[in-house]
Design a protein around this motif. Structure first.
Motif, PDB file in Angstrom:
ATOM      1  N   SER A  79      -4.770   4.102  -3.338  1.00  0.00           N
ATOM      2  CA  SER A  79      -5.280   3.076  -2.430  1.00  0.00           C
ATOM      3  C   SER A  79      -6.797   3.167  -2.385  1.00  0.00           C
ATOM      4  O   SER A  79      -7.350   4.190  -1.978  1.00  0.00           O
ATOM      5  CB  SER A  79      -4.685   3.283  -1.033  1.00  0.00           C
TER       6      SER A  79
ATOM      7  N   TYR B  41      -5.913   1.771   6.668  1.00  0.00           N
ATOM      8  CA  TYR B  41      -4.888   1.940   5.645  1.00  0.00           C
ATOM      9  C   TYR B  41      -4.713   3.358   5.112  1.00  0.00           C
ATOM     10  O   TYR B  41      -3.791   3.631   4.346  1.00  0.00           O
ATOM     11  CB  TYR B  41      -5.210   1.022   4.460  1.00  0.00           C
ATOM     12  N   LYS B  42      -5.590   4.288   5.496  1.00  0.00           N
ATOM     13  CA  LYS B  42      -5.620   5.591   4.835  1.00  0.00           C
ATOM     14  C   LYS B  42      -4.319   6.371   4.956  1.00  0.00           C
ATOM     15  O   LYS B  42      -3.990   7.191   4.087  1.00  0.00           O
ATOM     16  CB  LYS B  42      -6.775   6.427   5.366  1.00  0.00           C
TER      17      LYS B  42
ATOM     18  N   SER C 293      -5.461   7.981  -0.801  1.00  0.00           N
ATOM     19  CA  SER C 293      -6.287   6.895  -0.264  1.00  0.00           C
ATOM     20  C   SER C 293      -7.748   7.328  -0.281  1.00  0.00           C
ATOM     21  O   SER C 293      -8.089   8.420   0.193  1.00  0.00           O
ATOM     22  CB  SER C 293      -5.854   6.565   1.163  1.00  0.00           C
TER      23      SER C 293
ATOM     24  N   SER D 229      -0.910   5.537   2.046  1.00  0.00           N
ATOM     25  CA  SER D 229      -0.790   5.884   0.634  1.00  0.00           C
ATOM     26  C   SER D 229      -0.977   7.384   0.447  1.00  0.00           C
ATOM     27  O   SER D 229      -1.781   8.005   1.152  1.00  0.00           O
ATOM     28  CB  SER D 229      -1.842   5.124  -0.186  1.00  0.00           C
TER      29      SER D 229
ATOM     30  N   CYS E 273     -10.016   1.749  -0.726  1.00  0.00           N
ATOM     31  CA  CYS E 273     -10.394   1.030   0.483  1.00  0.00           C
ATOM     32  C   CYS E 273     -11.906   0.844   0.513  1.00  0.00           C
ATOM     33  O   CYS E 273     -12.659   1.825   0.652  1.00  0.00           O
ATOM     34  CB  CYS E 273      -9.951   1.799   1.717  1.00  0.00           C
TER      35      CYS E 273
ATOM     36  N   ILE F 107       0.832  -1.200   0.000  1.00  0.00           N
ATOM     37  CA  ILE F 107       0.000   0.000   0.000  1.00  0.00           C
ATOM     38  C   ILE F 107       0.870   1.255   0.000  1.00  0.00           C
ATOM     39  O   ILE F 107       0.562   2.238  -0.690  1.00  0.00           O
ATOM     40  CB  ILE F 107      -0.957  -0.017   1.213  1.00  0.00           C
TER      41      ILE F 107
END
Length: 418
Positions: A191, A202-203, A209, A206, A193, A185
């Motif tokens: 990204s 995960y934000k 995102s 990247s 999501c 990522i």
């Protein structure tokens, strides 16, 4: 190794979009097949990209029989717009290494012939999409990653009721999965999501995102409004509350809690009927639990339904979508419920809370607390006006979702960042 189907000699043609996904393919009766929802999604991709390469694991027929909720359809009607690249399913390290040289060469050819690259990363062992992202990193190619669950957390949550050896295995694989996915990522240019649980996890990794939703249906607004009016009449008229859930009976969905919540509410006097539409490895156990609680007249378990319209009809006619998800995933059935004006009631997750944040078309309780879920069912049965308002709120929350719009949105993001 799968070498007998004639796919090893595929000559890859240049295309707009290379998509690697974990959703499998199946070779049946001399034709390549894909899952119905994947078929619908692919048509939406083709509304935004003129040509595509789609690479996905190829299942054996025996393995396909274990996928309880899959409806397989032929892939032949895409013509030359889509090149399918079936990859071997490699669930073990040994099978992965046996296929590595041949498949990495094939993935490399796909990357070299594609303008845009997108990898739906999912697992640790046997995830060819992750290998594709690694190859893109080495080639200094821009790429997008797509996640629909926080896999390293799902591994731990899903193993809670498993044997000690499986729990230990999950504790080893989970941190390794986290490390690898974070690397892929971080190197991605984009990204994507699916759902708030993925986005929150995960934000920060990247530079670009985005929260997305995975929707494969369109609804008739007028019909949904008519259904909503009828549901409100039934609710205010004192009809038993019609509860539904549509999905697999697996540990992630906590079907035992679902049955216990309904049983507890019923024994406390709540007027309700409940249907779980779906199959899975826990179905026999859940059927026995329903019988043990003496709930066979209240809870119905019809099994898997292959007709998607019948599934949508059930969701649209229900008064509540009752769910007990215990892992950070982004189930489509909650989106489908809101699109049909059906309120959602269940265990709190970032994904489900985000869906109804604007208009309040759902209610949440603490994850794992089926007693609280039962109490909320009792409360809504007593306060029918509040439930009727929930139906109206769910309709408002559902209006934001459309398969055409969500695929157009992510396609535009890919073109912008890649």
């Amino acid at each position: 190794m799968i070498t007998t189907l004639g796919f090893d000699d595929l000559k890859i043609r240049p295309c707009s979009h290379f998509l690697m996904v974990p959703v499998p393919l199946l070779y049946r009766d001399g034709e390549l097949h894909l899952e119905l929802q994947a078929n619908i999604g692919l048509r939406q991709w083709l509304s935004n990209f003129d040509t595509m390469i789609v690479a996905a694991p190829l299942l054996a027929e025996a393995d396909a029989a274990t996928l309880y909720s899959f409806v397989w359809v032929p892939a032949v009607d895409f013509g030359s717009a889509v090149q399918f690249v079936p990859l071997p399913a490699v669930p073990t390290t040994k099978s992965f290494l046996q296929n590595w040289s041949r498949i990495s060469s094939q993935i490399n050819e796909c990357i070299e012939n594609s303008r845009y690259l997108q990898f739906g990363i999912s697992y640790l062992i046997g995830d060819w999409a992750g290998i594709g992202a690694e190859m893109a990193i080495r080639k200094r190619r821009r790429y997008a990653v797509h996640m629909d669950k926080v896999e390293y957390r799902v591994l731990l949550d899903a193993s809670r009721n498993e044997s000690r050896s499986r729990r230990l295995k999950a504790r080893v694989i989970s941190p390794l999965t986290r490390l690898w996915h974070h690397r892929l990522i971080r190197h991605a240019s984009l990204s994507l999501c699916h759902g708030s649980d993925c986005f929150e996890a995960y934000k920060s990794l990247s530079p670009a995102s985005y929260l997305i939703h995975d929707i494969h249906i369109e609804v008739d607004a007028g019909e949904v409004d008519r259904l909503g009016a009828r549901k409100q009449e039934e609710i205010l008229g004192g009809r038993p509350l019609m509860l539904c859930y549509t999905g697999r009976m697996v540990e992630d969905k906590a079907p035992r809690d679902w049955v216990r919540a309904v049983a507890h509410a019923h024994k406390r006097g709540a007027r309700l009927k409940a249907i779980w539409l779906g199959d899975g490895p826990l179905r026999d156990e859940i059927a026995a639990l329903v019988a043990e609680y003496g709930m066979s007249e209240v809870i119905t378990l019809p099994g898997f339904e292959s007709d998607r319209q019948r599934v949508m009809n059930l969701i649209g006619s229900s008064h509540l979508m009752l769910f007990t998800h215990i892992t950070p995933e982004s189930p489509r059935c909650l989106l489908e419920a809101l699109m049909h004006g059906t309120p959602i009631l269940g265990y709190e997750t970032a994904f489900s809370k985000d869906l109804v944040a604007k208009n309040g078309g759902g209610i949440h309780v603490e994850s794992g607390n089926f007693e609280a879920l039962a109490e909320m069912l009792i409360k809504l049965d007593k306060d029918r006006a509040a439930l009727a308002q929930l139906v109206r709120n769910a309709r408002l929350d559902g209006k934001q979702f459309s398969s055409r719009e969500v695929f157009r949105h992510r396609s535009n993001l890919i073109k912008r960042y890649l």
